[in-house]
Design an enzyme around this catalytic site. Structure first.
Site, PDB file in Angstrom:
ATOM      1  N   SER A  89     -14.092 -12.995  -1.744  1.00 20.65           N
ATOM      2  CA  SER A  89     -13.101 -12.886  -0.685  1.00 20.65           C
ATOM      3  C   SER A  89     -12.357 -11.567  -0.841  1.00 20.65           C
ATOM      4  CB  SER A  89     -12.100 -14.044  -0.780  1.00 20.65           C
ATOM      5  OG  SER A  89     -10.954 -13.812   0.015  1.00 20.65           O
ATOM      6  N   TYR A  96      -6.165 -19.177  -5.438  1.00 17.85           N
ATOM      7  CA  TYR A  96      -7.381 -18.869  -4.687  1.00 17.85           C
ATOM      8  C   TYR A  96      -7.862 -17.454  -4.994  1.00 17.85           C
ATOM      9  CZ  TYR A  96     -10.475 -18.008  -0.711  1.00 17.85           C
ATOM     10  OH  TYR A  96     -11.556 -17.675   0.077  1.00 17.85           O
TER      11      TYR A  96
END
Length: 253
Positions: free
Chosen positions: A143, A157
């Protein structure tokens, strides 16, 4: 020119980015092994792909990436069914999170277990197959949040997505010059269950699932070592994110 990877396993394939990868790769004539927890959605996706591409070969199995034994069992079974695996896309993940120290360790732990320990098991299982057959292409879906530590609900995350990128870098270094390929994808804002299109006001640069996944598939087909996807605006922004002073970064996020 990169080698054609015919037999492709995609985890987290029941919806979102994984499902769209399956559609686009099936259209290229690839054999697909699709897994996720929700077998009803996998079966529906299989029927959709076969309706659009009748000659496609699509196998589906249930896989919970937090169940280590199941991850290895399913990966080995797919490899046996297809006579090997040419590419494994580690895509399954969670986007839950809360600011550290605010009483929601449960959601941060769930994200950490799924996104890192789950990815570790998938990587181990994929590399077991690749080492046995002497070749393979591992694709890790990281990501853009992996570029820096991020605040509030994104802290855990972002840390997991940085960690999985390092897993792949370690393998790339270990097996440099051998017949293996490694790709890390850094998606920006792509419409999916994790980045809903209705959230576009808060997420400038959000692109459709189809457009975002097209960039992901293009990067993996070229077997790039790493790719920010889509390249614009995320490749230039990655430089800013990596090097911006903290006060500047805080205004950005």
């Amino acid at each position: 020119m990169a080698t054609t990877r015919q037999r492709i396993l995609i985890t987290g394939a029941s919806s979102g980015l994984g499902a769209e990868m399956a559609r686009q790769l099936a259209a290229k004539g690839r054999d697909l092994a699709l897994c996720a927890r929700r077998t009803d959605k996998l079966e529906a996706l299989r029927e959709e792909i076969l309706a659009a591409t009748p000659q496609a070969r699509v196998l589906v199995r249930a896989m919970d990436v937090t169940d280590d034994a199941q991850v290895f069992e399913v990966t080995r079974a797919f490899a046996a069914d297809l006579g090997g695996l040419d590419r494994v896309v580690v895509n399954a993940g969670l986007g839950k999170g809360a600011a550290l120290g605010t009483g929601r360790h449960d959601v941060n732990r769930e994200t950490a277990v799924t996104n890192f320990l789950g990815a570790l098991a998938q990587t181990e299982a994929a590399m077991e197959v690749f080492r046995a057959q002497g070749h393979g292409h591992l694709v890790m879906v990281s990501s853009m949040s992996a570029m820096r530590g991020l605040p509030r609900s994104m802290t855990t995350y972002a840390a997991t997505k940085a960690a999985v990128a390092h897993l792949v870098e370690g393998l790339r270094l270990e097996l440099l010059g051998e017949p293996y390929a490694f790709t890390v994808l850094y998606p920006g804002y792509i419409a999916s269950e994790m980045n809903d299109a209705t959230d576009s006001a808060r997420k400038p640069g959000l692109v459709s699932t189809e457009k975002g996944v097209h960039a992901m598939v293009e990067a993996m087909e070229k077997e790039k070592a790493e790719a920010c996807v889509p390249p614009l605006p995320w490749a230039p922004l990655s430089v800013v994110m990596r090097h911006a002073p903290l006060p500047v970064l805080k205004r950005m996020v």
